[in-house]
Write a protein that holds these residues in place. Sequence first.
Motif, short mmCIF file in Angstrom:
data_model
loop_
_atom_site.label_atom_id
_atom_site.label_comp_id
_atom_site.label_asym_id
_atom_site.label_seq_id
_atom_site.Cartn_x
_atom_site.Cartn_y
_atom_site.Cartn_z
N GLY A 186 0.80 -1.21 0.00
CA GLY A 186 0.00 0.00 0.00
C GLY A 186 0.83 1.27 0.00
O GLY A 186 0.49 2.26 -0.66
N THR A 187 1.93 1.27 0.75
CA THR A 187 2.82 2.44 0.78
C THR A 187 3.38 2.70 -0.61
O THR A 187 3.41 3.85 -1.08
CB THR A 187 3.98 2.21 1.78
N SER A 188 3.82 1.65 -1.30
CA SER A 188 4.34 1.78 -2.67
C SER A 188 3.25 2.23 -3.63
O SER A 188 3.46 3.08 -4.50
CB SER A 188 4.92 0.44 -3.13
N TYR A 189 2.05 1.64 -3.45
CA TYR A 189 0.91 1.95 -4.32
C TYR A 189 0.58 3.44 -4.28
O TYR A 189 0.45 4.09 -5.32
CB TYR A 189 -0.29 1.12 -3.89
N TRP A 190 0.46 3.99 -3.07
CA TRP A 190 0.05 5.39 -2.97
C TRP A 190 1.19 6.35 -3.30
O TRP A 190 0.94 7.48 -3.72
CB TRP A 190 -0.57 5.66 -1.60
N ASN A 191 2.45 5.91 -3.15
CA ASN A 191 3.55 6.74 -3.64
C ASN A 191 3.47 6.87 -5.16
O ASN A 191 3.65 7.96 -5.71
CB ASN A 191 4.91 6.16 -3.23
N PHE A 192 3.17 5.75 -5.83
CA PHE A 192 2.98 5.81 -7.28
C PHE A 192 1.82 6.74 -7.63
O PHE A 192 1.95 7.63 -8.49
CB PHE A 192 2.70 4.40 -7.84
N PHE A 193 0.67 6.57 -6.98
CA PHE A 193 -0.53 7.35 -7.31
C PHE A 193 -0.28 8.84 -7.03
O PHE A 193 -0.64 9.71 -7.84
CB PHE A 193 -1.72 6.86 -6.46
N ASN A 194 0.35 9.14 -5.89
CA ASN A 194 0.64 10.54 -5.54
C ASN A 194 1.59 11.17 -6.55
O ASN A 194 1.43 12.34 -6.93
CB ASN A 194 1.26 10.64 -4.14
N THR A 195 2.59 10.40 -6.99
CA THR A 195 3.56 10.91 -7.96
C THR A 195 2.89 11.15 -9.31
O THR A 195 3.16 12.17 -9.98
CB THR A 195 4.73 9.93 -8.12
N SER B 141 13.67 3.19 4.19
CA SER B 141 13.08 4.46 3.77
C SER B 141 11.59 4.28 3.48
O SER B 141 11.16 3.24 2.99
CB SER B 141 13.78 4.97 2.51
N ARG B 142 10.80 5.30 3.78
CA ARG B 142 9.38 5.24 3.44
C ARG B 142 9.19 5.20 1.93
O ARG B 142 8.12 4.86 1.42
CB ARG B 142 8.61 6.42 4.03
N ASP B 143 10.26 5.54 1.17
CA ASP B 143 10.18 5.52 -0.30
C ASP B 143 10.64 4.18 -0.88
O ASP B 143 10.71 4.03 -2.11
CB ASP B 143 11.04 6.66 -0.88
N TYR B 144 10.96 3.22 -0.01
CA TYR B 144 11.31 1.87 -0.48
C TYR B 144 10.14 1.32 -1.28
O TYR B 144 9.02 1.21 -0.79
CB TYR B 144 11.60 0.97 0.72
N GLN C 97 11.24 10.15 -4.63
CA GLN C 97 11.84 9.24 -5.61
C GLN C 97 11.83 7.81 -5.07
O GLN C 97 12.36 7.55 -3.99
CB GLN C 97 13.28 9.67 -5.89
N PRO C 98 11.17 6.87 -5.76
CA PRO C 98 11.12 5.50 -5.24
C PRO C 98 12.50 4.86 -5.21
O PRO C 98 13.33 5.08 -6.10
CB PRO C 98 10.19 4.78 -6.23
N ILE C 99 12.73 4.05 -4.17
CA ILE C 99 13.98 3.31 -4.02
C ILE C 99 13.72 1.86 -4.44
O ILE C 99 12.91 1.17 -3.83
CB ILE C 99 14.47 3.37 -2.57
N HIS C 100 14.40 1.43 -5.49
CA HIS C 100 14.08 0.13 -6.10
C HIS C 100 15.01 -1.01 -5.68
O HIS C 100 14.79 -2.15 -6.10
CB HIS C 100 14.10 0.26 -7.63
N ASN C 101 16.02 -0.72 -4.88
CA ASN C 101 16.90 -1.81 -4.41
C ASN C 101 16.16 -2.65 -3.38
O ASN C 101 15.87 -2.19 -2.28
CB ASN C 101 18.18 -1.23 -3.79
N ARG C 102 15.84 -3.88 -3.74
CA ARG C 102 15.07 -4.74 -2.83
C ARG C 102 15.91 -5.15 -1.62
O ARG C 102 17.10 -5.46 -1.75
CB ARG C 102 14.58 -5.99 -3.57
#
Length: 456
Positions: free
Chosen positions: A174-183, A309-312, A204-209
């Motif tokens: 959900g955190t990732s989902y709404w970061n995408f939607f907000n962006t 990070s909350r942007d993970y 900026q999303p952080i993509h390193n898993r």
Amino acid sequence: MMTSPVVQIVSECYVKPMGSTKESNHLCNLTPWDIAMLSMNYIQKGLLFKKPDQHDFIENLLDRLKQSLSLTLLHFYPLSGRLVTQKSEDPSTYSIFLDCNNNYGARFLYATLDMTISNILSPVDVPPIVESFFDLHKAVNHDGHTMPLLSIQVTELVDGVFIGCSMNHVIGDGTSYWNFFNTWSHIFQAQAQGDEYDVPILRQPIHNRWFPNDCSPPINLPFKQEDEFISRFEAPLLRERIFHFSAESIAKLKARANSEAKSSEISSFQTLSAHVWRCVTRARHMADDEITSCKLAINNRSRMEPALSRDYFGNAVGVVSAESTAGELMEHDLGWAAWKVHKAVANHSDRAVRNMLKEWLQCPVVYQLGVHFDSSGVTVSSSPRFDMYGNEFGMGKAVAVLSGYANEFDGNVTAYPGFEGGGSIDFEVSLAPHVMIALESNEEFMEAVSVSNPLH
């Protein structure tokens, strides 16, 4: 005999990222948190807006949505990929990856429906037609091998527009989902002001898993075929209703819970979750010795040491559970139940998260809706902290947040911020019809529910 209106798909296309990055052309390893989601449904959330009375509005909106989505996907490139499985017999390996190749893109649908906003928001229950506002109906995340990982459906109503998004839950939570939607909303608004391509984004999303220290990717799963870990759960007949709780009503419940528990630590959300747990349990008329639970989806990012990070961008969500017999829960007050929920959350530390991951790596589990989420308790997912009403696409503030069919079961509770903000919360509750009737007749429950004009 009159037929009910149906959603008509008018057009379909794929939107690809505006360019590519070095990272967007590789196989990405999946974490235990990601893999555990393979048999769940896609995340399906969307926003309902009032439609402006402007000539050629919908054509211009669709063009601008596609253009801004293309630029957004450049930052969120995993959403344009596909899942891939690699396996061999000697040695025996079975691993699933995320192919970040940009060649696929996100699906984009335009649809129409001869209904009004009032037709959607005035009924007591969420109308079944809302399920048709989302693409990839009943798809499970493993279907991301052949289906898009992201699909946007724009449904034009008589006086409104619904923007529904279906995102593969293996790719993010959900955190990732709404970061995408907000962006996406941020880029849409920036482009409307003349910034065509160079739009600085806020998060900026952080993509390193992230992987625990004792896990070396890729993860070799103990399976040979997908039918060993994929099931397709069909929800029983349910009623879905959104209950609104004002900030004032929640504050009263919180004060009561802390007073009864002789505490000052129980949060508003923990209190509200415990209140719904008790009232739903009472409405079910369960046997005194039957076990019931209140499960909360919880963000692991802030629980880790050091914190993620909350942007993970990915999955970093866990589940905590407070349990009791139905008899005990009914014997005790709200403060007792809320304290159990509070302790379940408070005990979810870095050590607890890592221990869960260690157990998972020893015996990998893929969550099954019909097994891991039972109908003797409640499971609260999503969060009122997500910025849902801050998304604007040239139509002002949304009038409602709605969910699709995905991940529905008896006892499912989805949390949204209330429309008016200020700490208000909406809970969308899914229950067997006879249980919902009993809940609606429960004075203690309905006293806390605030009257909200759905048309604002």
